[in-house]
Design a protein around this motif. Sequence first.
Motif, PDB file in Angstrom:
ATOM      1  N   ALA A 154       0.828  -1.204   0.000  1.00  0.00           N
ATOM      2  CA  ALA A 154       0.000   0.000   0.000  1.00  0.00           C
ATOM      3  C   ALA A 154       0.865   1.258   0.000  1.00  0.00           C
ATOM      4  N   LEU A 155       1.985   1.228   0.701  1.00  0.00           N
ATOM      5  CA  LEU A 155       2.883   2.382   0.730  1.00  0.00           C
ATOM      6  C   LEU A 155       3.492   2.624  -0.648  1.00  0.00           C
ATOM      7  N   ARG A 156       3.877   1.570  -1.334  1.00  0.00           N
ATOM      8  CA  ARG A 156       4.408   1.743  -2.685  1.00  0.00           C
ATOM      9  C   ARG A 156       3.343   2.337  -3.610  1.00  0.00           C
ATOM     10  N   ARG A 157       2.102   1.870  -3.494  1.00  0.00           N
ATOM     11  CA  ARG A 157       1.024   2.448  -4.316  1.00  0.00           C
ATOM     12  C   ARG A 157       0.827   3.924  -3.981  1.00  0.00           C
ATOM     13  N   LYS A 158       0.886   4.261  -2.713  1.00  0.00           N
ATOM     14  CA  LYS A 158       0.747   5.664  -2.304  1.00  0.00           C
ATOM     15  C   LYS A 158       1.838   6.520  -2.939  1.00  0.00           C
ATOM     16  N   ALA A 159       3.029   5.958  -3.103  1.00  0.00           N
ATOM     17  CA  ALA A 159       4.154   6.686  -3.706  1.00  0.00           C
ATOM     18  C   ALA A 159       4.048   6.758  -5.225  1.00  0.00           C
ATOM     19  N   GLY A 160       3.034   6.109  -5.799  1.00  0.00           N
ATOM     20  CA  GLY A 160       2.880   6.134  -7.250  1.00  0.00           C
ATOM     21  C   GLY A 160       3.613   5.006  -7.950  1.00  0.00           C
ATOM     22  N   LEU A 161       3.995   3.995  -7.194  1.00  0.00           N
ATOM     23  CA  LEU A 161       4.678   2.828  -7.735  1.00  0.00           C
ATOM     24  C   LEU A 161       3.693   1.661  -7.805  1.00  0.00           C
ATOM     25  N   SER A 162       4.082   0.591  -8.458  1.00  0.00           N
ATOM     26  CA  SER A 162       3.234  -0.609  -8.428  1.00  0.00           C
ATOM     27  C   SER A 162       3.359  -1.252  -7.049  1.00  0.00           C
ATOM     28  N   ALA A 163       2.355  -2.009  -6.662  1.00  0.00           N
ATOM     29  CA  ALA A 163       2.312  -2.604  -5.327  1.00  0.00           C
ATOM     30  C   ALA A 163       3.489  -3.530  -5.052  1.00  0.00           C
ATOM     31  N   ASP A 164       4.061  -4.120  -6.105  1.00  0.00           N
ATOM     32  CA  ASP A 164       5.164  -5.044  -5.910  1.00  0.00           C
ATOM     33  C   ASP A 164       6.497  -4.505  -6.443  1.00  0.00           C
ATOM     34  N   ALA A 165       6.576  -3.204  -6.646  1.00  0.00           N
ATOM     35  CA  ALA A 165       7.800  -2.589  -7.189  1.00  0.00           C
ATOM     36  C   ALA A 165       8.996  -2.884  -6.292  1.00  0.00           C
ATOM     37  N   TRP A 166      10.136  -3.140  -6.955  1.00  0.00           N
ATOM     38  CA  TRP A 166      11.409  -3.278  -6.235  1.00  0.00           C
ATOM     39  C   TRP A 166      12.521  -2.909  -7.200  1.00  0.00           C
ATOM     40  N   SER A 167      13.455  -2.110  -6.736  1.00  0.00           N
ATOM     41  CA  SER A 167      14.610  -1.779  -7.565  1.00  0.00           C
ATOM     42  C   SER A 167      15.807  -1.527  -6.665  1.00  0.00           C
ATOM     43  N   ASP A 168      16.986  -1.548  -7.270  1.00  0.00           N
ATOM     44  CA  ASP A 168      18.209  -1.280  -6.512  1.00  0.00           C
ATOM     45  C   ASP A 168      18.283   0.170  -6.042  1.00  0.00           C
ATOM     46  N   GLN A 169      17.523   1.068  -6.683  1.00  0.00           N
ATOM     47  CA  GLN A 169      17.529   2.479  -6.298  1.00  0.00           C
ATOM     48  C   GLN A 169      16.522   2.776  -5.172  1.00  0.00           C
ATOM     49  N   MET A 170      15.629   1.847  -4.891  1.00  0.00           N
ATOM     50  CA  MET A 170      14.594   2.066  -3.868  1.00  0.00           C
ATOM     51  C   MET A 170      15.246   2.134  -2.492  1.00  0.00           C
ATOM     52  N   ARG A 171      14.830   3.123  -1.709  1.00  0.00           N
ATOM     53  CA  ARG A 171      15.342   3.311  -0.358  1.00  0.00           C
ATOM     54  C   ARG A 171      14.194   3.273   0.632  1.00  0.00           C
ATOM     55  N   TRP A 172      14.454   2.685   1.790  1.00  0.00           N
ATOM     56  CA  TRP A 172      13.463   2.553   2.855  1.00  0.00           C
ATOM     57  C   TRP A 172      14.038   3.160   4.127  1.00  0.00           C
ATOM     58  N   TYR A 173      13.187   3.854   4.883  1.00  0.00           N
ATOM     59  CA  TYR A 173      13.584   4.481   6.138  1.00  0.00           C
ATOM     60  C   TYR A 173      12.496   4.228   7.178  1.00  0.00           C
ATOM     61  N   ARG A 174      12.907   4.145   8.427  1.00  0.00           N
ATOM     62  CA  ARG A 174      11.957   3.973   9.528  1.00  0.00           C
ATOM     63  C   ARG A 174      12.097   5.112  10.530  1.00  0.00           C
ATOM     64  N   TYR A 175      11.003   5.345  11.242  1.00  0.00           N
ATOM     65  CA  TYR A 175      10.972   6.308  12.343  1.00  0.00           C
ATOM     66  C   TYR A 175       9.901   5.854  13.314  1.00  0.00           C
ATOM     67  N   GLU A 176       9.871   6.456  14.474  1.00  0.00           N
ATOM     68  CA  GLU A 176       8.828   6.194  15.461  1.00  0.00           C
ATOM     69  C   GLU A 176       8.136   7.514  15.770  1.00  0.00           C
ATOM     70  N   THR A 177       7.018   7.428  16.455  1.00  0.00           N
ATOM     71  CA  THR A 177       6.297   8.642  16.833  1.00  0.00           C
ATOM     72  C   THR A 177       5.847   8.573  18.285  1.00  0.00           C
ATOM     73  N   GLN A 178       5.624   9.750  18.830  1.00  0.00           N
ATOM     74  CA  GLN A 178       4.851   9.904  20.053  1.00  0.00           C
ATOM     75  C   GLN A 178       3.595  10.625  19.614  1.00  0.00           C
ATOM     76  N   HIS A 179       2.441  10.245  20.174  1.00  0.00           N
ATOM     77  CA  HIS A 179       1.225  10.876  19.693  1.00  0.00           C
ATOM     78  C   HIS A 179       0.243  11.136  20.820  1.00  0.00           C
ATOM     79  N   ALA A 180      -0.682  12.019  20.507  1.00  0.00           N
ATOM     80  CA  ALA A 180      -1.770  12.346  21.423  1.00  0.00           C
ATOM     81  C   ALA A 180      -2.965  12.729  20.560  1.00  0.00           C
ATOM     82  N   GLU A 181      -4.147  12.570  21.101  1.00  0.00           N
ATOM     83  CA  GLU A 181      -5.350  12.915  20.346  1.00  0.00           C
ATOM     84  C   GLU A 181      -6.392  13.540  21.264  1.00  0.00           C
TER      85      GLU A 181
END
Length: 189
Positions: free
Chosen positions: A156-183
């Motif tokens: 779903a994230l790849r589709r959101k980025a405008g890629l195909s759902a199963d896209a993979w390439s050597d140029q693709m980069r992935w990053y992670r982060y965490e959050t603190q939240h309140a509502e």
Amino acid sequence: MAVTSFTEQQLVEMVDLARHSLLSAFGRCDEPDIPDWLSEPGACFVTLTSKGQLRGCIGTLEPRVALGRDLFENARRSAFSDPRFAPLGVNELQDIKLEISVLTPFSPIAADSEEALLAQLRPGRDGLIVEDGVHRATFLPSVWEQLGEPLEFISALRRKAGLSADAWSDQMRWYRYETQHAEAALVAK
């Protein structure tokens, strides 16, 4: 350096700042003062929901301005500038729930295959960014509540980025982060 660990009371104050930013835009209160303790650079997202459905979500991935200013501006942008939705109307205020997510700095995930990426994901904890050329998108950790399976999440994230759902390439980069939240509800009922 951005601050990335806040107390529950500080998170409550941050969600209040975002609430007052929106309510002041509708003339429901005075424009809020931004506390001095929010003057350090920070990155956040402000998410609006109405009756459990997304109504707006705008944020920043990297600290560029003071966190207080980022909260203030992203609250208004999520209400009035999210291209997926019409601007928030005064008649909707009673139904809006506002959530703030303050991001930690993101870090790269070394993965030379989809399987390697999937093995490193921490469902419910990781926010994820994908980049491939001009394509870039993110999902906050809260998206795991709707897309709980790692493969479903990254597809779903790849589709959101405008890629195909199963896209993979050597140029693709992935990053992670965490959050603190309140509502909070935008308007007390």
